[in-house]
Every structure is written in C-alpha cells, then in structure tokens.
Design an enzyme around this catalytic site. Structure first.
Site, PDB file in Angstrom:
ATOM      1  N   ARG A 233      -7.550  63.578   0.984  1.00 37.53           N
ATOM      2  CA  ARG A 233      -6.365  64.394   1.237  1.00 37.53           C
ATOM      3  C   ARG A 233      -5.137  63.510   1.343  1.00 37.53           C
ATOM      4  O   ARG A 233      -5.222  62.392   1.896  1.00 37.53           O
ATOM      5  CB  ARG A 233      -6.524  65.161   2.560  1.00 37.53           C
ATOM      6  CG  ARG A 233      -7.324  66.449   2.427  1.00 37.53           C
ATOM      7  CD  ARG A 233      -6.523  67.470   1.623  1.00 37.53           C
ATOM      8  NE  ARG A 233      -7.239  68.687   1.350  1.00 37.53           N
ATOM      9  CZ  ARG A 233      -7.992  68.935   0.275  1.00 37.53           C
ATOM     10  NH1 ARG A 233      -8.159  67.994  -0.640  1.00 37.53           N
ATOM     11  NH2 ARG A 233      -8.564  70.095   0.084  1.00 37.53           N
ATOM     12  N   GLU A 262       2.333  67.419  -2.758  1.00 37.06           N
ATOM     13  CA  GLU A 262       1.712  67.935  -3.986  1.00 37.06           C
ATOM     14  C   GLU A 262       2.304  69.308  -4.274  1.00 37.06           C
ATOM     15  O   GLU A 262       2.423  70.110  -3.333  1.00 37.06           O
ATOM     16  CB  GLU A 262       0.200  68.060  -3.812  1.00 37.06           C
ATOM     17  CG  GLU A 262      -0.485  66.718  -3.687  1.00 37.06           C
ATOM     18  CD  GLU A 262      -2.015  66.830  -3.609  1.00 37.06           C
ATOM     19  OE1 GLU A 262      -2.552  67.913  -3.920  1.00 37.06           O
ATOM     20  OE2 GLU A 262      -2.656  65.841  -3.244  1.00 37.06           O
ATOM     21  N   HIS A 280      -4.615  65.201  -8.278  1.00 38.91           N
ATOM     22  CA  HIS A 280      -5.578  65.982  -7.476  1.00 38.91           C
ATOM     23  C   HIS A 280      -6.580  66.713  -8.385  1.00 38.91           C
ATOM     24  O   HIS A 280      -6.699  67.943  -8.349  1.00 38.91           O
ATOM     25  CB  HIS A 280      -4.843  66.971  -6.570  1.00 38.91           C
ATOM     26  CG  HIS A 280      -5.685  67.448  -5.419  1.00 38.91           C
ATOM     27  ND1 HIS A 280      -5.166  67.828  -4.224  1.00 38.91           N
ATOM     28  CD2 HIS A 280      -7.040  67.596  -5.288  1.00 38.91           C
ATOM     29  CE1 HIS A 280      -6.131  68.210  -3.399  1.00 38.91           C
ATOM     30  NE2 HIS A 280      -7.291  68.068  -4.039  1.00 38.91           N
TER      31      HIS A 280
HETATM   32  P1  NAD Z   1     -17.401  66.521   5.261  1.00 38.04           P
HETATM   33  O1  NAD Z   1     -16.927  67.419   6.302  1.00 38.04           O
HETATM   34  O2  NAD Z   1     -18.768  66.676   4.709  1.00 38.04           O
HETATM   35  O3  NAD Z   1     -17.268  65.019   5.766  1.00 38.04           O
HETATM   36  C1  NAD Z   1     -16.153  64.544   6.447  1.00 38.04           C
HETATM   37  C2  NAD Z   1     -16.615  63.453   7.392  1.00 38.04           C
HETATM   38  O4  NAD Z   1     -15.466  62.877   7.982  1.00 38.04           O
HETATM   39  C3  NAD Z   1     -17.498  63.963   8.534  1.00 38.04           C
HETATM   40  O5  NAD Z   1     -18.732  63.282   8.560  1.00 38.04           O
HETATM   41  C4  NAD Z   1     -16.676  63.694   9.769  1.00 38.04           C
HETATM   42  O6  NAD Z   1     -17.462  63.334  10.877  1.00 38.04           O
HETATM   43  C5  NAD Z   1     -15.820  62.548   9.322  1.00 38.04           C
HETATM   44  N1  NAD Z   1     -14.630  62.371  10.133  1.00 38.04           N
HETATM   45  C6  NAD Z   1     -13.839  63.332  10.685  1.00 38.04           C
HETATM   46  N2  NAD Z   1     -12.863  62.764  11.391  1.00 38.04           N
HETATM   47  C7  NAD Z   1     -13.042  61.422  11.293  1.00 38.04           C
HETATM   48  C8  NAD Z   1     -12.349  60.309  11.817  1.00 38.04           C
HETATM   49  N3  NAD Z   1     -11.276  60.440  12.609  1.00 38.04           N
HETATM   50  N4  NAD Z   1     -12.800  59.082  11.507  1.00 38.04           N
HETATM   51  C9  NAD Z   1     -13.881  58.912  10.713  1.00 38.04           C
HETATM   52  N5  NAD Z   1     -14.589  59.939  10.203  1.00 38.04           N
HETATM   53  C10 NAD Z   1     -14.166  61.172  10.485  1.00 38.04           C
HETATM   54  O7  NAD Z   1     -16.306  66.605   4.094  1.00 38.04           O
HETATM   55  P2  NAD Z   1     -16.518  66.270   2.567  1.00 38.04           P
HETATM   56  O8  NAD Z   1     -17.047  67.463   1.860  1.00 38.04           O
HETATM   57  O9  NAD Z   1     -17.233  64.977   2.431  1.00 38.04           O
HETATM   58  O10 NAD Z   1     -14.988  66.096   2.107  1.00 38.04           O
HETATM   59  C11 NAD Z   1     -14.258  64.951   2.459  1.00 38.04           C
HETATM   60  C12 NAD Z   1     -12.799  65.094   2.042  1.00 38.04           C
HETATM   61  O11 NAD Z   1     -12.697  65.226   0.626  1.00 38.04           O
HETATM   62  C13 NAD Z   1     -12.077  66.312   2.617  1.00 38.04           C
HETATM   63  O12 NAD Z   1     -10.776  65.934   3.000  1.00 38.04           O
HETATM   64  C14 NAD Z   1     -11.985  67.259   1.438  1.00 38.04           C
HETATM   65  O13 NAD Z   1     -10.903  68.140   1.558  1.00 38.04           O
HETATM   66  C15 NAD Z   1     -11.774  66.268   0.313  1.00 38.04           C
HETATM   67  N6  NAD Z   1     -12.070  66.766  -1.044  1.00 38.04           N
HETATM   68  C16 NAD Z   1     -11.229  66.381  -2.026  1.00 38.04           C
HETATM   69  C17 NAD Z   1     -11.462  66.788  -3.312  1.00 38.04           C
HETATM   70  C18 NAD Z   1     -10.538  66.405  -4.421  1.00 38.04           C
HETATM   71  O14 NAD Z   1     -10.339  67.189  -5.327  1.00 38.04           O
HETATM   72  N7  NAD Z   1      -9.977  65.218  -4.401  1.00 38.04           N
HETATM   73  C19 NAD Z   1     -12.578  67.595  -3.606  1.00 38.04           C
HETATM   74  C20 NAD Z   1     -13.447  67.945  -2.559  1.00 38.04           C
HETATM   75  C21 NAD Z   1     -13.176  67.507  -1.265  1.00 38.04           C
HETATM   76  C1  MLT Z   2     -11.104  70.588  -2.456  1.00 42.79           C
HETATM   77  O1  MLT Z   2     -10.781  70.427  -1.283  1.00 42.79           O
HETATM   78  O2  MLT Z   2     -12.075  71.271  -2.794  1.00 42.79           O
HETATM   79  C2  MLT Z   2     -10.349  69.888  -3.503  1.00 42.79           C
HETATM   80  O3  MLT Z   2      -9.247  69.290  -3.018  1.00 42.79           O
HETATM   81  C3  MLT Z   2     -10.152  70.621  -4.773  1.00 42.79           C
HETATM   82  C4  MLT Z   2      -9.259  71.814  -4.735  1.00 42.79           C
HETATM   83  O4  MLT Z   2      -8.387  71.920  -3.919  1.00 42.79           O
HETATM   84  O5  MLT Z   2      -9.467  72.690  -5.547  1.00 42.79           O
END
Ligand code: NAD
Ligand code: MLT
Length: 530
Positions: A233, A262, A280
């Site tokens: 993010r 964004e 993104h």
């Molecule tokens: P998740 O909830 O499975 O994992 C997140 C982890 O972060 C958890 O294990 C949690 O304990 C840990 N966490 C929370 N606060 C913390 C802190 N202060 N210090 C260290 N660790 C901490 O989430 P996920 O499905 O693995 O997604 C991770 C990130 O990726 C999210 O921000 C999500 O929005 C993002 N994401 C981005 C895209 C993209 O298009 N770029 C796509 C999918 C997800």
């Molecule tokens: C997500 O959190 O799933 C990704 O950032 C992708 C999206 O926003 O579609």
C-alpha cells in the site's frame, strides 16, 4: 423472492458479472463518478468496488437498502468498517484471490531493481548498447527482510527461498509457529530486520500503525546499498525519505507498485533510473481477476440472500471450509433463537448458552450471532444480520453469557443448551443438536424432551395430558386443511401438561389457531415461522 439489485462501480471480470446476472439485477457502471454514486446508492442491495471508491459515512447514510459491499480485491482501507458494521452492512473482500499475483509483482520488482531491468530496456530501445552501467547483484545468498508475514509475505518467502535467499521476517502479530512453517528467521524488532536485510519488502495492511513505517530514521538503520520494494500500500513508506536515500546512494534501488497518491503520473522519484514503478497492477492478471470476480460475485449473492459470507471482514474470520462444517449449527441456532418471541412476549434480559461435548473447539462467536439474529428478527425494527446482531443485542440491553463444557450432556455428542431470562426473571429453556446426518434438531423446549427437525412452518400446541386430545387436534388439522409433515408429542411426567409440535406445509392461519383454542384441554396454540 424479489431479485436483489447490484451496482458494479469498478471493473471486475466478465465471468463474475455473468454469475451475478443469473441471480440479481445488475447495473454495470465502471468508473461511476462520486455524485452519481451518492445519488443512486439507495437503489441497491449490493455494491461492488475496488480501491477507487470511498465507502464512508456520507455514502452509507444514503445507502438505505445496502446489505453488502463487495471489495473486489484485498485491502479495505478505503472503507469505514465501523460505520458499515453499525448499519449491518457486510463488507466482504477476496483476500486469497489475488495474493499470488501480488506476490509475483513484488518479486518482479526485486529482480527489476537488482538487474536494472527497466533502465536497460529503455537504454537499448533508445538505440544504445552498454553493459558496465547495468552492473547488478545476484539475489542468491542475500538476506531478504519481509515486513508482514501474512498471506503475501509468506508466498514471497517460499518463492525467494527457492532462489537461495536467507529470509528473515518481522511481524509482531503472528505466532512463532508460522515462522517455522515457512522456514523464516523471526526478528523481534523492526530495527533488527532493517539492520540485517539486503532487500526489504513490505506486506502489511495500511493501518494507523503501518503508515509511514519506513521513514528517514528507518532508512538510516538499513545497510548501505539496500534495495526496497513496496507492493502492499502507498504511504507505508515515506517517499521523501526514499528520495533522500536514493540521492545519497544509501538505497541502491526502489520498486513500487503502490504510491503515496493514486492515481499519479509524476513524482520526484521518477528522476532515478534505479526506481521501477508500476501503476498498482499487482492484481492485474487474468488469473487474479477471474478469481476475484467470481469470488466477489458469489459473496455479494450470499450477502443479499441473507446467507453467511465467508470473507466478511466485519464478521469473525471464517473460511469456506469452516463455514461448510458450521452451517447446520448456524442454521440450528438461528431457528432456536426465532422460537422465543413467537412463544413469549416478555423482553429478554439475559441469554446463557452452553456448548457441550464435541463443540469444545468450534467458533462460538458465529453461533451466538446466529442465535441473536434469530431471536431479534421477529421483533426487530431495524434490519438485523450476522454483522450487527451483537450491537443490537447490546442496544436492547441483552446480556449474553457463553460457556464451553467439555463433558457430554444427556449422551449427545454435541448439544447446545440455551437459557433465556426475561424481564420478569422467568426462564425459557431450549436445546438443540446436530445429528450424524448433519441435521439440526430441537431436543428440548421448556423442559419437554422432544426430537424435532424444525421446518419453516410449525404448530405448537400445549395441552392437558388426558386421552383424546391428539384425536381432536387431528380433526381440526383435517377440517382446516393443514397438511402435517411430522408430529411429536412430549410431556414431562404422566398427567402433567403435554406439548405437541407439528411440522406443517404452510403457515397456520389465525382463524385455524382459534379453533384449536376452543378445545377444552388445549391451553395454548401457536403458529411458528422459522
Ligand atoms: P495479510 O493480512 O494476510 O497479512 C498482513 C500481515 O501484516 C499480517 O500477518 C499482520 O500480522 C502483519 N502486520 C500488521 N501490522 C504489522 C506491523 N505493524 N508490523 C509488521 N507486520 C504487521 O495481508 P496480505 O493478503 O498478505 O496483503 C498484504 C498487503 O498487500 C495489504 O496491504 C494488501 O492491501 C496488499 N495487496 C496489494 C496488492 C497490489 O495490487 N499491489 C494486491 C493484494 C494485496
Ligand atoms: C488489493 O488490495 O487487492 C489490490 O491492491 C488490488 C486492487 O485494489 O484491486
């Protein structure tokens, strides 16, 4: 049942739209402007968005018919979850559906940075040939520091181990067991990770705590020549601090799929050849979008139909598999709850629920919600669902106590006993079990032992335990054209009051009920709808 209406406000895969159209009326308005959304939201029970639309109080105040917001993707930082919860609006996302794609884009940025990929590409296509300026580093034998070892962090860990990297991680919210499972070295503090890692990648959600997690101070702690990736993010990393780190040469490369603002098409960071950026697109793969589209469509259908939604973020976490297992218990609890106010008028003060035998490890939070949903539905002025059930119970001053009992009760492998105490301190007791055939059964009500699989329409008759009453009930059932599916008779002891419970095909009318009440030995007759 009237078809629900769904607005798809941001692009999802066609297969998901087709699935929705089979069961709902669907308006597809990708890129709808805020004003239109605010003006039209009252028409819809379901709304599907990605990350562009803000679901806040302003919108929820107008969304008077909204039951569910489907977030086609993972992050829910664009949604005011407490406001939605207060109104009983389900917020569901698709947390697993795009994790692999997001993981792969983070890895792509690691490679792009360590091998100067985008600059080399631009250089060659610009009519230049050169090799020395693109001197990179192998990932092999380097230390990868993962901040946040959740779904995506763990996928990255597994894959980068295969490239021969040493993987360390900082995540204070997970158990040591998870580090072991992924063969990752646990770091107790962020500082330890920052000091040891050659490449740092962040995979936390955006929360108050994680915003700005990587700033000037943190970059100062890092190794010289560190490489950094953010595909989680925007705002988790302070871009001004990244800029300074790049300028001073402390940071060797930065890869960003997500950005402080964004959309955005310009940034001081773009002056660096060793910065790779993507708009993104972590989840922008055919596979992820198909998964996301189908998953969110099914969840929105479930939510509108009042069924449980596996990935509802404002419900206790429950996976699809757990939900399949729990479904008969959830349905049973809702039915038990619905019985009270159809047999009693006194307001409820306390509900005591005990879970016996094999139920010792089940998720009792969802079971109490189901009971309360059922309990308050017949008398609820506001819409009640699994999401707001506990809030409404609290507002109504209902205290709920739950306990798990390891022993077996009355030889049932699983038994749920409920004691309701009302305003007059009267007790109303119920018990249910789920049979081996996965059927929910009512096995006790007000001290009467019964064995009934409750149906949608029922008739409860309380009578004196004297000969002839069953025959009289049979006669009325016949003359009133009430079709009976099953009938159970229970009594506590010979000569005491008895209870007849009938499963019937249709709702028993008020007129028919009055006929039962004219029978001398019948004290009470109630129609029940579950
Ligand atoms: P998740 O909830 O499975 O994992 C997140 C982890 O972060 C958890 O294990 C949690 O304990 C840990 N966490 C929370 N606060 C913390 C802190 N202060 N210090 C260290 N660790 C901490 O989430 P996920 O499905 O693995 O997604 C991770 C990130 O990726 C999210 O921000 C999500 O929005 C993002 N994401 C981005 C895209 C993209 O298009 N770029 C796509 C999918 C997800
Ligand atoms: C997500 O959190 O799933 C990704 O950032 C992708 C999206 O926003 O579609």
């Amino acid at each position: 049942m009237k078809r629900g209406k769904v607005l798809i406000a941001e692009r999802i895969d066609e297969a998901g739209i087709e699935l929705l159209k089979k069961e709902m009326d669907v308006d597809v308005c990708f890129d709808i402007c805020r004003e239109d959304l605010l003006n039209r939201i009252h028409e819809y029970q379901g709304l599907i968005i990605r990350s562009d639309n803000k679901i806040n109080k302003e919108l929820l105040d107008k969304a008077v018919n909204l039951k569910i917001v489907g977030r086609a993707g993972n992050g829910v930082d664009n949604i005011d979850i407490p406001e939605a919860t207060k109104r009983g609006v389900i917020i569901a996302n698709t947390p697993d559906s795009n994790s692999i794609s997001a993981c792969e884009i983070a890895i792509a940025h690691m490679f792009a940075g360590s091998r100067n990929f985008t600059y080399a590409d631009e250089y060659l296509k610009g009519g230049n040939w050169g090799r020395e300026i693109f001197m990179g580093n192998e990932l092999y034998n380097k230390t990868l520091g993962i901040i946040g070892l959740g779904r995506i962090g763990a996928l990255v860990a597994t894959r980068m181990k295969a490239f021969g990297m040493k993987v360390i991680a900082y995540d204070p919210y997970i158990l040591g067991e998870r580090y072991k499972r992924y063969n990752v070295e646990k770091k107790e503090t962020l500082e330890e990770l920052l000091k040891e890692a050659d490449i740092i990648t962040i995979h936390t959600p955006r929360t108050k705590e994680t915003i700005g997690m990587i700033g000037h101070e943190e970059i100062d702690m890092m190794k010289d020549g560190v490489r950094i990736v953010n595909a989680a993010r925007g705002k988790l990393m302070n871009e001004a601090a990244l800029y300074e780190g790049l300028k001073s040469g402390k940071i060797k490369s930065v890869g960003l799929d997500v950005h402080e603002q964004e959309p955005r098409t310009d940034s001081p960071l773009y002056e660096f050849k060793n910065v790779t950026v993507t708009p993104h697109i972590g989840a922008t793969t055919v596979e992820a979008q198909q998964n996301v589209g189908m998953t969110i469509a099914q969840q929105v259908i479930n939510g509108i139909k009042g069924e449980l939604v596996p990935n509802a973020v404002n419900l206790p976490g429950i996976t699809r598999e757990e939900l399949r297992e729990m479904k008969p218990y959830i349905e049973l609890m809702e039915k038990l709850g619905k019985l009270y106010y159809q047999l009693n008028t006194q307001p409820v003060k306390y509900v005591d629920i005990s879970y016996w035998g094999d139920l010792v490890s089940v998720d009792i939070d969802i079971l109490q919600r189901s009971f309360i949903k059922g309990l308050l539905e017949p008398v609820g002025k506001e819409k009640i669902n699994y999401i707001n059930a506990m809030i409404i119970a609290e507002q109504n001053g209902i205290g709920i106590r739950q306990e798990r009992m390891t022993e077996y009760n009355n030889n049932y492998s699983n038994l749920i006993t409920v004691k309701i105490t009302n305003n007059k301190n009267e007790k109303f007791t119920l018990a249910g079990t789920v049979s081996n055939k996965k059927e929910g059964k009512l096995v006790e009500i007000q001290g009467y032992e019964v064995d009934v699989k409750p149906s949608r329409y029922m008739l409860f008759v309380q009578n004196r335990d004297v000969p002839g009453v069953i025959g009289q009930v049979g006669t009325i059932v016949g003359t009133e054209n009430i079709n009976v599916a099953t009938m159970q008779v229970g009594r506590k002891a010979k000569g005491e009051l008895a209870l007849m419970i009938l499963n019937v095909d249709d709702e028993v009318s008020k007129e028919s009920l009055e006929k039962f009440k004219t029978v001398e030995n019948i004290l009470e007759a109630n129609t029940i709808i579950l």
